[in-house]
Write a protein that holds these residues in place. Sequence first.
Motif, short mmCIF file in Angstrom:
data_model
loop_
_atom_site.label_atom_id
_atom_site.label_comp_id
_atom_site.label_asym_id
_atom_site.label_seq_id
_atom_site.Cartn_x
_atom_site.Cartn_y
_atom_site.Cartn_z
N PHE A 184 0.84 -1.20 0.00
CA PHE A 184 0.00 0.00 0.00
C PHE A 184 0.87 1.25 0.00
N ASP A 185 1.89 1.27 0.88
CA ASP A 185 2.79 2.43 0.94
C ASP A 185 3.50 2.66 -0.39
N ARG A 186 3.84 1.58 -1.08
CA ARG A 186 4.57 1.70 -2.35
C ARG A 186 3.67 2.15 -3.50
N TYR A 187 2.39 1.80 -3.45
CA TYR A 187 1.55 1.99 -4.63
C TYR A 187 0.37 2.93 -4.48
N HIS A 188 -0.06 3.26 -3.28
CA HIS A 188 -1.30 4.03 -3.17
C HIS A 188 -1.22 5.40 -3.83
N PHE A 236 -7.31 -1.45 -3.11
CA PHE A 236 -6.55 -2.22 -2.13
C PHE A 236 -7.44 -3.18 -1.35
N TYR A 237 -8.69 -2.80 -1.15
CA TYR A 237 -9.64 -3.73 -0.53
C TYR A 237 -9.80 -4.98 -1.41
N LYS A 238 -9.98 -4.76 -2.71
CA LYS A 238 -10.14 -5.90 -3.63
C LYS A 238 -8.85 -6.69 -3.78
N ALA A 239 -7.72 -6.01 -3.70
CA ALA A 239 -6.43 -6.72 -3.77
C ALA A 239 -6.32 -7.72 -2.60
N ILE A 240 -6.80 -7.31 -1.45
CA ILE A 240 -6.78 -8.22 -0.30
C ILE A 240 -7.86 -9.29 -0.46
N LYS A 241 -9.05 -8.87 -0.82
CA LYS A 241 -10.17 -9.81 -0.95
C LYS A 241 -9.88 -10.90 -1.97
N ILE A 294 -2.12 -4.85 -9.94
CA ILE A 294 -2.82 -3.82 -9.16
C ILE A 294 -3.42 -2.76 -10.09
N TYR A 295 -2.72 -2.42 -11.17
CA TYR A 295 -3.28 -1.46 -12.13
C TYR A 295 -4.48 -2.07 -12.87
N THR A 296 -4.45 -3.36 -13.11
CA THR A 296 -5.60 -4.02 -13.73
C THR A 296 -6.82 -3.92 -12.83
N ILE A 297 -6.61 -4.11 -11.54
CA ILE A 297 -7.72 -3.96 -10.58
C ILE A 297 -8.24 -2.53 -10.63
#
Length: 177
Positions: A25-29, A54-59, A73-76
């Motif tokens: 999260f720190d690297r990408y948000h 980030f919620y969906k990345a975890i889910k 992560i960019y695809t999400i």
Amino acid sequence: MKNLSDEELMILVSNGNLDIMSILFDRYHVRIYNFLLKMTRDRDLSQDITQEVFYKAIKYRSSYKKGKFSSWIYTIARNIFSDHYQKQKNKDQRLDDIQYKTEEQNNNGIEDIETKEQLHLALEQLNPSDKELIIMNRYQGIKYQEIAEIIGSTEGAVKTKVHRAIHKLKEYYLQKI
């Protein structure tokens, strides 16, 4: 842990170590937020979508297939952004008709502000896929190969599409001057 690659960290997350996601999260948000802000021009909406990314990345962490994390992560982010505007379309709104909030402007001089506004107006005239490609490549600095992974295309096709999109952007920009 912070010395590990994004991919190694995501593997740990996908194996159940959810605390590690804070490093990613720190690297990408900020990058995801800036990408979305360029797409929406709405700070609140960009923050909301960034949180949802980030919620969906975890889910959906188990769907991570050990590929390049940034592409994943960019695809999400792209999918959530697309879903948001599909919902807007279903409410009989077109992407072009959505009112954008005005960005806070810094004091770089009237000419800089006018140039940025003209560039923004030209960018808004592009179709959404061209706009997205320019934002990813020129504003976010994402390489062609990675964009190809994100959008499910080839590197050569992405280069061609970006080149054409920039040519269209230039035409629209020059019309405004």
